[in-house]
Design a protein around this motif. Structure first.
Motif, PDB file in Angstrom:
ATOM      1  N   LYS A  95       3.866 -13.811  -3.490  1.00  0.00           N
ATOM      2  CA  LYS A  95       3.328 -13.539  -2.166  1.00  0.00           C
ATOM      3  C   LYS A  95       3.496 -14.758  -1.263  1.00  0.00           C
ATOM      4  CE  LYS A  95      -0.940 -12.645  -0.090  1.00  0.00           C
ATOM      5  NZ  LYS A  95      -2.346 -12.748  -0.363  1.00  0.00           N
ATOM      6  N   VAL A 100       7.925  -9.152  -0.723  1.00  0.00           N
ATOM      7  CA  VAL A 100       7.309  -7.980  -0.110  1.00  0.00           C
ATOM      8  C   VAL A 100       7.179  -6.844  -1.111  1.00  0.00           C
ATOM      9  CG1 VAL A 100       7.988  -8.490   2.237  1.00  0.00           C
ATOM     10  CG2 VAL A 100       9.581  -7.295   0.751  1.00  0.00           C
ATOM     11  N   LEU A 101       7.581  -7.119  -2.357  1.00  0.00           N
ATOM     12  CA  LEU A 101       7.541  -6.073  -3.367  1.00  0.00           C
ATOM     13  C   LEU A 101       7.380  -6.723  -4.730  1.00  0.00           C
ATOM     14  CD1 LEU A 101       9.917  -3.082  -3.681  1.00  0.00           C
ATOM     15  CD2 LEU A 101       9.874  -4.692  -5.543  1.00  0.00           C
ATOM     16  N   ALA A 117      -2.755  -5.468  -4.381  1.00  0.00           N
ATOM     17  CA  ALA A 117      -1.594  -4.967  -3.646  1.00  0.00           C
ATOM     18  C   ALA A 117      -2.040  -4.174  -2.427  1.00  0.00           C
ATOM     19  CB  ALA A 117      -0.728  -4.094  -4.559  1.00  0.00           C
ATOM     20  N   ASP A 120      -3.395  -6.810   0.109  1.00  0.00           N
ATOM     21  CA  ASP A 120      -2.398  -7.713   0.680  1.00  0.00           C
ATOM     22  C   ASP A 120      -1.237  -6.984   1.304  1.00  0.00           C
ATOM     23  OD1 ASP A 120      -3.933  -9.722  -0.359  1.00  0.00           O
ATOM     24  OD2 ASP A 120      -2.748  -9.921  -2.184  1.00  0.00           O
ATOM     25  N   LYS A 121      -1.212  -5.640   1.177  1.00  0.00           N
ATOM     26  CA  LYS A 121      -0.097  -4.855   1.699  1.00  0.00           C
ATOM     27  C   LYS A 121       1.227  -5.330   1.125  1.00  0.00           C
ATOM     28  CE  LYS A 121      -2.099  -3.231   6.017  1.00  0.00           C
ATOM     29  NZ  LYS A 121      -3.473  -3.303   5.577  1.00  0.00           N
ATOM     30  N   ILE A 122       1.270  -5.441  -0.203  1.00  0.00           N
ATOM     31  CA  ILE A 122       2.527  -5.736  -0.893  1.00  0.00           C
ATOM     32  C   ILE A 122       2.887  -4.512  -1.715  1.00  0.00           C
ATOM     33  CG2 ILE A 122       3.535  -7.100  -2.752  1.00  0.00           C
ATOM     34  CD1 ILE A 122       2.377  -9.508  -1.527  1.00  0.00           C
ATOM     35  N   ASN A 123       4.126  -4.089  -1.602  1.00  0.00           N
ATOM     36  CA  ASN A 123       4.539  -2.863  -2.286  1.00  0.00           C
ATOM     37  C   ASN A 123       4.644  -3.107  -3.776  1.00  0.00           C
ATOM     38  OD1 ASN A 123       5.321  -1.145   0.182  1.00  0.00           O
ATOM     39  ND2 ASN A 123       6.299  -3.117   0.512  1.00  0.00           N
ATOM     40  N   TYR A 142       0.204   1.436  -0.940  1.00  0.00           N
ATOM     41  CA  TYR A 142       1.141   0.387  -1.337  1.00  0.00           C
ATOM     42  C   TYR A 142       1.489   0.404  -2.821  1.00  0.00           C
ATOM     43  CZ  TYR A 142       1.172  -1.442   3.299  1.00  0.00           C
ATOM     44  OH  TYR A 142       1.375  -1.552   4.645  1.00  0.00           O
ATOM     45  N   THR A 344       8.094  -7.797   6.120  1.00  0.00           N
ATOM     46  CA  THR A 344       6.737  -7.865   5.575  1.00  0.00           C
ATOM     47  C   THR A 344       6.530  -6.668   4.651  1.00  0.00           C
ATOM     48  OG1 THR A 344       5.960  -6.582   7.441  1.00  0.00           O
ATOM     49  CG2 THR A 344       5.744  -8.974   7.605  1.00  0.00           C
ATOM     50  N   GLY A 345       5.369  -6.649   4.008  1.00  0.00           N
ATOM     51  CA  GLY A 345       5.037  -5.513   3.156  1.00  0.00           C
ATOM     52  C   GLY A 345       5.071  -4.194   3.917  1.00  0.00           C
ATOM     53  N   ASN A 349       7.353  -0.971   3.340  1.00  0.00           N
ATOM     54  CA  ASN A 349       6.599   0.231   2.994  1.00  0.00           C
ATOM     55  C   ASN A 349       7.065   1.422   3.824  1.00  0.00           C
ATOM     56  OD1 ASN A 349       3.751   1.892   3.317  1.00  0.00           O
ATOM     57  ND2 ASN A 349       4.064   0.985   1.302  1.00  0.00           N
TER      58      ASN A 349
END
Lengths: 420, 357
Positions: A95, A100-101, A117, A120-123, A142, A344-345, A349
């Motif tokens: 991160k 982003v993933l 996840a 933090d909006k991470i895929n 996400y 970004t995530g 997404n």
């Protein structure tokens, strides 16, 4: 010739400087960073190495061709050994570096990372792992399985049995042998509902993890005289289960497993002995699909392959390519919507959740990921081991999705109401 | 040099009775504490949540096990299960809306209760037999948790931890969870530092050395063995809740398997049995050596353009880590804390080589 300390240091510095420079040039490209932290050492071992090899070969193919949508893919590969502190560290490091993933390929790790996840909006890709109810994109925006979850797999297997029995399973006996962990017990709820609906009798036989010894279970399975057998595990438990099934003389053409069965498992069991056993296939196996041929020509052929050439085209390798292709398709769509990012995530997404009818040039069944359905449509097929390779016995199909989605909704509703 | 011990003699009882009689030790502790307190400002998020937070939590757990194994000499291979009981109790209570402060204590009491029942085996057996009994506890607890949908949370077997407050502060941000873990670790450390000075601690030491000799001396082995299990399991339970709330945020049965027990056992053995400092060092080594070695190898491979196969890259750190642990057991079986003690003892009388007796 002797090297004194000064020339050694100077030489090392020169080499380091060169590499530093090289990587800086690379850094000027527009990149999308993935964290590929998986378990190479503890439980899944060869499963992970083959899956991961496929993923990296596919990313190499994409980068060789100049990237996708103006972006190059950077995949940071590390080993989390199925250990939560290590996985969480890898996640946090990824991160920080702008990943982003993340693709952890581990059920316990994925379950522990879900709250992070989402926050933090991470895929997070949870192919064949993690929570099955993550297929509900409204509850888990996400968390993306992008593949048929275990409930769907169980549904496909039952549907195929039903086809074998000419449309009715009434009065039949189906045995479910599974590893006694949350992952192994997951399909139970679906099977129970289907048993009621289709009128078959369901017998379950759990074995203790890690499943090195199942010799007590299988004679009981034989004695139960089942019409069909489903065995459910991953890694070492699978080969042991299959060996025991063969030893107890169960008819192989009535035995089926989830997606976790590959050529490497067959090498352990004996390629001929296992003839006839079935599994769920989420994508085409072997070297025939165009993508695999391209990888062989443009990556492996040029000596840039991520692992031994012999593994190219094995089941797990192709799963890796499948997931790599879906991730990259997500990047392509994201870049089409917003060419200049920022990466970004949420940016990725958007792309991942608008994949429509994607087949990766014939590798996958048509896959459509929407904001509601993260499973990608729920299509798979059953294939049978013929002694040398898996041969499909059905076309791509989808079955019992009403039951599966009922269960998904039930669990994701609970998550929505109590999880926050 | 630093410690300035030579020639200093205490003239008052309270000077000698302090936890840290040497000024340098006090300064060192205060400095470390100050750095830990300022950590959210000093370090970035990766360090805070990736390293410091698990370090504090695992250290707290290791301290609890060390009371049982290091002080009382009772082998326990089921400490992961003890933490699991605490975590599940705590999380269930929190989900019911019980305040975290009470849920933590309840988690501790539940662990202590169940842990003591299994610990009662210690009244009859010792050494390897006790190890087997506690191992059985690990498997029984694992089994019960994963086979009870009411405990483990349904078909998916995951319990989400809702957002909670501790002493009025919502534990949502990184710094809040960090300070929460730091507070718990501080309290446990303080307790452990004081235990060895109490009659309880001395009784445990007597038990550890020879239990029937201790009985002859008038230490009730029955009482103190159970107490040792009770206290250590209580700490384990509380830390289990902390682990779930501050770090994992979702509990599932996979998290409290035998691996966790072995990991914590390794921490106190490498760190130093029966010391307070040991678990801090041991935890750092066991938790982070694989990560650091892995990252180092990765960056070396990346800078020099080495094409290491990923399997090799994953296994080399394991090899190095194994060698490290074997090395410790061979050359310093008393653990990392002893290494520090050696250095300290040397420095106490520096520049002289030997302290006067």
């Amino acid at each position: 010739m002797s090297i004194d300390r000064r020339s050694f240091i100077a030489g090392t510095a020169a080499v380091a400087a060169q590499f530093g420079f090289a990587s800086r040039v690379y850094a000027e490209d527009k990149i999308v960073r993935f964290t590929i932290a998986q378990d190479f050492t503890r439980i899944y071992t060869f499963v992970t190495s083959e899956y991961n090899q496929g993923q990296r070969d596919y990313f190499a193919l994409v980068n060789e061709r100049g990237g996708v949508g103006g972006y190059k893919i950077v995949a940071d590969v590390t080993d989390h050994a199925n250990d939560l502190p290590r996985a969480i560290e890898a996640y946090e490091r990824g991160k920080r570096e702008g990943a982003v993933l993340i693709d952890p390929l581990s059920t316990p790790v994925a379950r522990a990372l879900v709250p992070r996840a989402l926050e933090d909006k991470i895929n997070m890709i949870t192919a064949y792992s993690g929570r099955s109810d993550a297929a509900d994109g409204t509850a888990f925006p996400y968390v993306l399985p992008l593949s048929i979850n275990y409930w769907t797999q169980a549904g496909l297997i039952i549907e195929n049995f039903k086809k074998t029995e000419k449309g009715s399973l009434k009065g039949k006996k189906i045995v479910f042998v599974h590893i006694d962990t949350p992952f192994g017990k997951e399909p139970l709820s679906i099977l129970q509902v289907l048993a009621q609906k289709e009128g078959f009798e369901l017998l379950t036989f759990p074995y203790t993890p890690p499943g090195n010894d199942q010799s007590a279970i299988w004679p009981q399975v034989r004695r139960a005289r089942p019409d069909f057998v489903i065995f459910w595990g991953a890694g070492v438990g699978q080969t042991v289960a299959l060996t025991e099934a063969i030893r107890n003389g169960l008819p192989m053409d009535r035995v089926s497993s989830s997606v976790w069965l590959s050529e490497s498992d067959m090498d352990v069991v004996g390629r001929d002995a296992a003839k006839g056993v079935m599994k769920v296939e989420p994508c085409v196996g072997g070297r025939e699909p165009k993508i695999i041929k391209d990888i062989l020509a443009e990556v492996v052929g040029k000596g840039k392959g991520a692992g031994p050439e012999a593994k190219v085209g094995t089941a797990y390798y192709n799963y890796g390519v499948q997931m790599g292709a879906l991730m990259v398709e997500g990047v392509r769509l994201a870049a089409a919507k917003a060419p200049n990012g920022p990466v970004t995530g949420p940016w990725l997404n958007d792309g991942l959740r608008s994949i429509t009818n994607f087949t990766a040039e014939g590798l996958l069944p048509p896959t459509t990921v929407t904001r509601e359905d993260h499973q990608g449509g729920g299509m798979g097929r059953i294939s049978r081991w013929d002694g040398a390779k898996f041969v499909p016995v059905t076309d791509w199909f989808s079955a019992n999705q009403d039951v599966v989605w009922g269960e998904i909704k039930k669990n994701s509703e609970t998550f929505k109401t109590t999880g926050k | 040099m630093f410690y300035r011990r030579a020639g200093i003699r205490h003239t008052r009882y309270q000077d000698e009775r302090q936890l840290f009689p040497l000024a340098f030790d006090r300064g060192l502790i205060l400095t470390v504490l100050a750095v830990l307190l300022a950590a959210p400002i000093l370090f970035d998020r990766l360090w805070l949540t990736g390293y410091l937070l698990p370090w504090l939590i695992w250290t707290s757990a290791a301290l609890g096990l060390n009371l049982l194994m290091g002080w009382a000499g009772q082998i326990h291979l089921g400490y992961g299960a003890v933490m699991g009981i605490g975590a599940y109790t705590g999380v269930h209570l929190v989900r019911f809306g019980v305040p975290l402060e009470i849920a933590m204590i309840a988690g501790g009491i539940m662990s202590a209760g169940i842990g003591t029942v299994f610990g009662a085996a210690a009244l009859r057996m010792k050494g390897i037999y006790l190890a087997m009994a506690t191992l059985a506890m690990q498997f029984i607890v694992d089994f019960v948790i994963s086979h009870n949908a009411a405990i483990s949370g349904g078909t998916l077997a995951t319990l989400q931890v809702p957002s909670v407050r501790f002493l009025g502060v919502p534990l949502t941000s990184d710094w809040a969870t960090y300070y929460f873990a730091l507070f718990v670790c501080f309290v446990i450390t303080l307790f452990m530092l004081n235990v060895k000075r109490t009659s309880f601690g001395r009784a445990l030491a007597a038990l550890r050395e020879k239990d029937y000799a201790a009985q002859i001396l008038g230490v009730s082995t029955f009482r103190y063995k159970l107490m040792a299990f009770w206290v250590s399991s209580f700490i384990g339970g509380v830390v289990g809740t902390v682990l779930a709330v501050a770090y994992l945020r979702a509990v599932s049965p996979d998290q409290f398997h035998l691996e966790l027990s072995i990991q914590i056992l390794a921490m106190i053995i490498v760190g130093g049995l029966g010391s307070v400092l040991g678990p801090f060092f041991g935890t750092a080594l066991i938790l982070f050596a694989p990560i650091v070695l892995n990252n180092m190898l990765g960056s070396v491979a990346a800078t020099f353009g080495l094409d290491l196969p990923i399997d090799m890259r994953a296994h080399l750190p394991l090899l190095a880590y194994g060698l490290l642990v074997i090395g410790f057991l061979l050359y310093e079986p008393l653990g990392l804390a002893k290494l520090y003690a050696n250095f300290r003892n040397y420095m106490l009388v520096w520049p002289f080589r030997h302290a006067q007796r």
